[in-house]
Design a protein around this motif. Structure first.
Motif, mmCIF file in Angstrom:
data_model
loop_
_atom_site.group_PDB
_atom_site.id
_atom_site.type_symbol
_atom_site.label_atom_id
_atom_site.label_comp_id
_atom_site.label_asym_id
_atom_site.label_seq_id
_atom_site.Cartn_x
_atom_site.Cartn_y
_atom_site.Cartn_z
ATOM 1 N N ALA A 34 -6.995 -13.130 -4.838
ATOM 2 C CA ALA A 34 -7.316 -13.020 -3.410
ATOM 3 C C ALA A 34 -6.048 -13.081 -2.570
ATOM 4 O O ALA A 34 -5.908 -12.346 -1.598
ATOM 5 N N LEU A 35 -5.110 -13.932 -2.941
ATOM 6 C CA LEU A 35 -3.866 -14.011 -2.193
ATOM 7 C C LEU A 35 -3.081 -12.716 -2.290
ATOM 8 O O LEU A 35 -2.540 -12.233 -1.305
ATOM 9 N N ALA A 36 -3.040 -12.132 -3.467
ATOM 10 C CA ALA A 36 -2.303 -10.890 -3.639
ATOM 11 C C ALA A 36 -2.927 -9.769 -2.827
ATOM 12 O O ALA A 36 -2.240 -8.919 -2.292
ATOM 13 N N ALA A 37 -4.236 -9.775 -2.714
ATOM 14 C CA ALA A 37 -4.917 -8.713 -1.983
ATOM 15 C C ALA A 37 -4.683 -8.806 -0.483
ATOM 16 O O ALA A 37 -4.822 -7.826 0.221
ATOM 17 N N THR A 38 -4.344 -9.972 0.014
ATOM 18 C CA THR A 38 -4.164 -10.119 1.447
ATOM 19 C C THR A 38 -2.706 -10.006 1.877
ATOM 20 O O THR A 38 -2.415 -10.069 3.051
ATOM 21 N N THR A 39 -1.791 -9.886 0.948
ATOM 22 C CA THR A 39 -0.388 -9.769 1.329
ATOM 23 C C THR A 39 -0.019 -8.295 1.382
ATOM 24 O O THR A 39 0.439 -7.711 0.428
ATOM 25 N N GLU A 40 -0.242 -7.678 2.519
ATOM 26 C CA GLU A 40 0.033 -6.267 2.749
ATOM 27 C C GLU A 40 1.059 -6.137 3.868
ATOM 28 O O GLU A 40 1.182 -7.003 4.701
ATOM 29 N N ARG A 41 1.728 -5.017 3.901
ATOM 30 C CA ARG A 41 2.698 -4.777 4.968
ATOM 31 C C ARG A 41 2.020 -4.384 6.271
ATOM 32 O O ARG A 41 2.616 -4.473 7.320
ATOM 33 N N VAL A 42 0.787 -3.916 6.185
ATOM 34 C CA VAL A 42 -0.048 -3.664 7.349
ATOM 35 C C VAL A 42 -1.315 -4.476 7.142
ATOM 36 O O VAL A 42 -1.914 -4.433 6.070
ATOM 37 N N VAL A 43 -1.722 -5.215 8.145
ATOM 38 C CA VAL A 43 -2.911 -6.056 8.017
ATOM 39 C C VAL A 43 -4.134 -5.149 7.901
ATOM 40 O O VAL A 43 -4.407 -4.340 8.783
ATOM 41 N N VAL A 44 -4.839 -5.295 6.773
ATOM 42 C CA VAL A 44 -6.003 -4.471 6.468
ATOM 43 C C VAL A 44 -7.114 -5.368 5.958
ATOM 44 O O VAL A 44 -6.865 -6.299 5.196
ATOM 45 N N ASN A 45 -8.340 -5.097 6.350
ATOM 46 C CA ASN A 45 -9.486 -5.805 5.799
ATOM 47 C C ASN A 45 -9.609 -5.399 4.342
ATOM 48 O O ASN A 45 -9.774 -4.217 4.038
ATOM 49 N N ARG A 46 -9.520 -6.342 3.439
ATOM 50 C CA ARG A 46 -9.489 -6.009 2.019
ATOM 51 C C ARG A 46 -10.810 -5.486 1.494
ATOM 52 O O ARG A 46 -10.872 -4.926 0.414
ATOM 53 N N TYR A 47 -11.894 -5.661 2.228
ATOM 54 C CA TYR A 47 -13.194 -5.161 1.791
ATOM 55 C C TYR A 47 -13.476 -3.755 2.319
ATOM 56 O O TYR A 47 -14.010 -2.917 1.606
ATOM 57 N N SER A 48 -13.110 -3.480 3.558
ATOM 58 C CA SER A 48 -13.425 -2.186 4.162
ATOM 59 C C SER A 48 -12.232 -1.231 4.187
ATOM 60 O O SER A 48 -12.418 -0.027 4.339
ATOM 61 N N GLY A 49 -11.015 -1.766 4.083
ATOM 62 C CA GLY A 49 -9.823 -0.940 4.187
ATOM 63 C C GLY A 49 -9.437 -0.607 5.617
ATOM 64 O O GLY A 49 -8.504 0.158 5.846
ATOM 65 N N LEU A 50 -10.154 -1.194 6.576
ATOM 66 C CA LEU A 50 -9.885 -0.907 7.979
ATOM 67 C C LEU A 50 -8.707 -1.716 8.512
ATOM 68 O O LEU A 50 -8.613 -2.916 8.281
ATOM 69 N N ALA A 51 -7.854 -1.036 9.242
ATOM 70 C CA ALA A 51 -6.776 -1.725 9.952
ATOM 71 C C ALA A 51 -7.344 -2.269 11.249
ATOM 72 O O ALA A 51 -8.265 -1.692 11.830
ATOM 73 N N ILE A 52 -6.808 -3.359 11.697
ATOM 74 C CA ILE A 52 -7.174 -4.067 12.931
ATOM 75 C C ILE A 52 -8.689 -4.087 13.173
ATOM 76 O O ILE A 52 -9.172 -3.885 14.276
ATOM 77 N N GLU A 53 -9.417 -4.351 12.078
ATOM 78 C CA GLU A 53 -10.877 -4.546 12.118
ATOM 79 C C GLU A 53 -11.631 -3.390 12.759
ATOM 80 O O GLU A 53 -12.699 -3.565 13.332
ATOM 81 N N GLY A 54 -11.056 -2.198 12.700
ATOM 82 C CA GLY A 54 -11.739 -1.032 13.238
ATOM 83 C C GLY A 54 -11.563 -0.822 14.732
ATOM 84 O O GLY A 54 -12.178 0.075 15.312
ATOM 85 N N PHE A 55 -10.730 -1.607 15.379
ATOM 86 C CA PHE A 55 -10.464 -1.409 16.804
ATOM 87 C C PHE A 55 -9.539 -0.205 16.984
ATOM 88 O O PHE A 55 -8.696 0.079 16.141
ATOM 89 N N ASP A 56 -9.693 0.477 18.088
ATOM 90 C CA ASP A 56 -8.904 1.657 18.415
ATOM 91 C C ASP A 56 -7.534 1.212 18.944
ATOM 92 O O ASP A 56 -7.449 0.637 20.031
ATOM 93 N N PRO A 57 -6.448 1.487 18.217
ATOM 94 C CA PRO A 57 -5.128 1.040 18.687
ATOM 95 C C PRO A 57 -4.656 1.749 19.953
ATOM 96 O O PRO A 57 -3.908 1.175 20.745
ATOM 97 N N VAL A 58 -5.104 2.967 20.181
ATOM 98 C CA VAL A 58 -4.679 3.714 21.366
ATOM 99 C C VAL A 58 -5.366 3.174 22.621
ATOM 100 O O VAL A 58 -4.791 3.172 23.711
ATOM 101 N N ALA A 59 -6.580 2.665 22.475
ATOM 102 C CA ALA A 59 -7.331 2.143 23.628
ATOM 103 C C ALA A 59 -6.630 0.956 24.283
ATOM 104 O O ALA A 59 -6.810 0.728 25.480
#
Length: 168
Positions: A34-59
């Motif tokens: 679990a620790l290895a799965a959460t150490t990413e260079r971009v924060v990503v939900n390890r279950y869905s693969g979504l960055a920033i929990e699916g929020f729109d970064p441009v908004a």
């Protein structure tokens, strides 16, 4: 108990101890996974693969708000799936991900300045210097707002070393 019954049931406490130890080591190994799965260079939900929990970064830039993106408007960038509220926001991000994506891969710059990687929460954010920063806690965001240059100087200096320690 008779001697025969003692011989027949004598191995059960040993089996119980073995099962407990095996369970402990399995749990320990799962914890490291679990620790290895959460150490990413971009924060990503390890279950869905979504960055920033699916929020729109441009908004954050266009609406000055944290807006949930839609599954109909997605893009893959930096090993993550990004969601947007419309095609225009998606196109802007694909053209300039370095501008619209959260700085430091979405890690909290307040904690990076202290030398620690802690995932930012897309609900606690600041846009300053035409860049998006996410924070793990409201208190961190509020402290950062008081003196962004100080925190950015320390976070920027520590980020290359901390980034190397994260999984690719």
């Amino acid at each position: 108990m008779t001697a025969e019954r003692q011989e027949r049931y004598g191995w059960r406490p040993g089996l119980a101890i073995f099962a407990i130890l095996a369970g402990f080591f399995v749990a320990l190994c799962l914890d490291f996974t679990a620790l290895a799965a959460t150490t990413e260079r971009v924060v990503v939900n390890r279950y869905s693969g979504l960055a920033i929990e699916g929020f729109d970064p441009v908004a954050y830039f266009t609406d000055s708000a944290a807006v949930q993106g839609a599954p109909d408007f997605e893009a893959a960038e930096a090993g993550a799936v990004w969601r947007f509220r419309n095609e225009g926001n998606r196109a802007s991000f694909v053209t300039h991900p370095e501008i619209y994506g959260p700085q430091f891969g979405g890690y909290d710059p307040f904690d990076l300045a202290r030398g620690v990687t802690y995932a930012g929460n897309p609900r606690f954010w600041v846009v300053t210097g035409q860049r998006l920063y996410l924070f793990g806690r409201e208190e961190n965001r509020d402290a950062f707002k008081k003196d962004p240059p100080r925190f950015l100087k320390d976070a920027t200096a520590r980020w290359p070393r901390l980034k190397q320690s994260l999984a690719q």
